[in-house]
Design an enzyme around this catalytic site. Structure first.
Site, PDB file in Angstrom:
ATOM      1  N   VAL A  73      10.500  -1.920 -13.555  1.00  0.00           N
ATOM      2  CA  VAL A  73      10.697  -0.652 -13.325  1.00  0.00           C
ATOM      3  C   VAL A  73      11.131   0.345 -12.188  1.00  0.00           C
ATOM      4  O   VAL A  73      11.542   1.339 -11.517  1.00  0.00           O
ATOM      5  CB  VAL A  73       9.110   0.054 -13.054  1.00  0.00           C
ATOM      6  CG1 VAL A  73       8.640   0.452 -14.459  1.00  0.00           C
ATOM      7  CG2 VAL A  73       8.137   0.065 -12.325  1.00  0.00           C
ATOM      8  N   ASN A  99       2.452   3.541 -15.072  1.00  0.00           N
ATOM      9  CA  ASN A  99       1.261   2.695 -14.574  1.00  0.00           C
ATOM     10  C   ASN A  99       1.757   1.433 -13.678  1.00  0.00           C
ATOM     11  O   ASN A  99       0.871   0.928 -12.976  1.00  0.00           O
ATOM     12  CB  ASN A  99       0.092   1.562 -15.817  1.00  0.00           C
ATOM     13  CG  ASN A  99      -1.288   1.228 -15.812  1.00  0.00           C
ATOM     14  OD1 ASN A  99      -1.864   1.715 -14.847  1.00  0.00           O
ATOM     15  ND2 ASN A  99      -0.659  -0.328 -15.185  1.00  0.00           N
ATOM     16  N   SER A 151      -4.167   6.195  -6.721  1.00  0.00           N
ATOM     17  CA  SER A 151      -5.299   5.347  -6.131  1.00  0.00           C
ATOM     18  C   SER A 151      -5.802   6.197  -5.215  1.00  0.00           C
ATOM     19  O   SER A 151      -5.135   6.912  -4.359  1.00  0.00           O
ATOM     20  CB  SER A 151      -4.593   4.173  -5.447  1.00  0.00           C
ATOM     21  OG  SER A 151      -4.949   3.650  -3.907  1.00  0.00           O
ATOM     22  N   TYR A 164       1.674   0.269   1.061  1.00  0.00           N
ATOM     23  CA  TYR A 164       0.976   0.572  -0.867  1.00  0.00           C
ATOM     24  C   TYR A 164       0.261   2.137  -0.579  1.00  0.00           C
ATOM     25  O   TYR A 164       0.107   3.188  -1.484  1.00  0.00           O
ATOM     26  CB  TYR A 164      -0.679  -0.126  -0.792  1.00  0.00           C
ATOM     27  CG  TYR A 164      -0.893   0.133  -2.556  1.00  0.00           C
ATOM     28  CD1 TYR A 164      -0.726  -0.723  -3.758  1.00  0.00           C
ATOM     29  CD2 TYR A 164      -2.488   1.246  -2.985  1.00  0.00           C
ATOM     30  CE1 TYR A 164      -1.015  -0.289  -4.617  1.00  0.00           C
ATOM     31  CE2 TYR A 164      -2.747   0.917  -3.502  1.00  0.00           C
ATOM     32  CZ  TYR A 164      -2.407   0.765  -4.339  1.00  0.00           C
ATOM     33  OH  TYR A 164      -2.707   0.435  -5.437  1.00  0.00           O
ATOM     34  N   SER A 167       3.647   4.886  -0.993  1.00  0.00           N
ATOM     35  CA  SER A 167       4.057   4.916  -2.137  1.00  0.00           C
ATOM     36  C   SER A 167       2.422   6.073  -3.029  1.00  0.00           C
ATOM     37  O   SER A 167       3.634   6.173  -3.605  1.00  0.00           O
ATOM     38  CB  SER A 167       3.551   3.652  -2.957  1.00  0.00           C
ATOM     39  OG  SER A 167       2.561   2.755  -3.181  1.00  0.00           O
ATOM     40  N   LYS A 168       1.549   5.142  -2.941  1.00  0.00           N
ATOM     41  CA  LYS A 168       0.475   5.909  -3.803  1.00  0.00           C
ATOM     42  C   LYS A 168       0.367   7.652  -3.607  1.00  0.00           C
ATOM     43  O   LYS A 168      -0.012   8.337  -3.995  1.00  0.00           O
ATOM     44  CB  LYS A 168      -1.053   5.017  -3.930  1.00  0.00           C
ATOM     45  CG  LYS A 168      -0.948   4.118  -4.748  1.00  0.00           C
ATOM     46  CD  LYS A 168      -0.519   4.212  -6.041  1.00  0.00           C
ATOM     47  CE  LYS A 168      -0.665   2.734  -6.512  1.00  0.00           C
ATOM     48  NZ  LYS A 168      -0.547   3.042  -8.169  1.00  0.00           N
TER      49      LYS A 168
END
Length: 286
Positions: A73, A99, A151, A164, A167-168
């Site tokens: 992806v 996902n 998240s 992380y 990104s979320k």
């Protein structure tokens, strides 16, 4: 199981990225049991093949209703190829679940490759996946939905893994913009939803553990909660777990928002001067 969202009906087509394990695989199985045709997209390998076999065993049409397609992806061209393959096989897409996610760990001044990989998969994978699939999902006029996996770390942004969190947080902002766009597009039958898991025991969160911690939910519990939330029409699918209830999540989110309003230091919940006040605030239930 009664599912009210009109996209989740027998014969419709679901595409799930990150479908070889964890929440993605649990969703693929649930969709197959609802009678949907299911496309599992993940990196090539034995896990993807085995996942497709497990899902086909639950599908009414068996292997005719289930296909595994190797997809990275982080690459726009591979997502474009995925859509072409799905349309050739099934004609149209009714459910897109972006996902796929990774979490190699990061620090602000740590290796660049960690930042590049996390942002490419967790954020750009969602953005590219949506931009590739959504136009045809809108155009075919059938009921459809897009689920993007975010998240809680993208909302309260705790210290420890900034790549992380970024990104979320981006997935949250992008999906909010997406839903606004869909809601204001005349004749659009597509809805979007932000899945916000709690502590879920998956390969991503195992950290060497071989047994599920008592605090964690299973991927199946998370997907069951997601389906119930879709029945209600929820956009924010804020999942609890065995350790953190919704009220605790709400108080944590509110404390984080108040950092701006009250001009406190960022991430004040983890700041020595404010830690005790944060603990008291979050524990309140009035």
């Amino acid at each position: 199981m009664t599912v009210q969202h009109p996209a989740l009906v027998k014969g419709h087509v679901a595409v799930i990225t990150g479908a070889a394990s964890g929440i993605g695989l649990a969703a693929a199985k649930a969709f197959a049991q609802l009678g949907l045709c299911v496309v599992l997209a993940d990196l090539d390998g034995e896990k993807l093949s085995a996942a497709a076999q497990d899902v086909a065993a639950l599908a009414e049409g068996g292997e005719a209703d289930v296909v595994a397609i190797s997809t990275d992806v982080s690459r726009l061209d591979e997502l474009e190829a995925l859509e072409r393959a799905v349309l050739q096989r099934f004609g149209r897409v009714h459910v897109l679940m972006n996902n796929a996610g990774i979490q190699p760990g990061s620090s602000l001044f740590g290796p660049q490759i960690n930042w590049d990989n996390v942002l490419a998969v967790n954020l750009m994978g969602v953005i590219h996946g949506t931009r590739v699939f959504a136009p045809n999902m809108i155009a075919h006029k059938d009921a459809a939905l897009i689920i993007n996996t975010g998240s809680k770390q993208g909302i309260t942004t705790p210290p420890g893994d900034p790549a992380y969190n970024v990104s979320k947080a981006g997935v949250k902002a992008f999906t909010e913009a997406l839903e606004h766009e869909l809601r204001n597009t005349e004749g659009c039958q597509v809805t979007s939803h932000l899945l916000i898991p709690g502590f879920v025991y998956t390969g991503l969160t195992a950290n060497g553990r071989t047994e599920k911690p008592a605090a964690a939910w299973t991927p199946e519990q998370t997907v069951d909660f997601m389906l119930t939330s879709l029945e209600r029409g929820d956009f924010y699918i804020l999942c609890p777990d065995n350790d953190v209830d919704r009220k605790t999540d709400e108080r944590r989110i509110l404390w984080a928002a108040n950092d701006i309003i009250q001009n406190r230091p960022p991430l004040s919940r983890w700041h020595a001067e404010h830690a005790d006040s944060a603990k008291t605030f979050i524990s309140q239930r009035d």
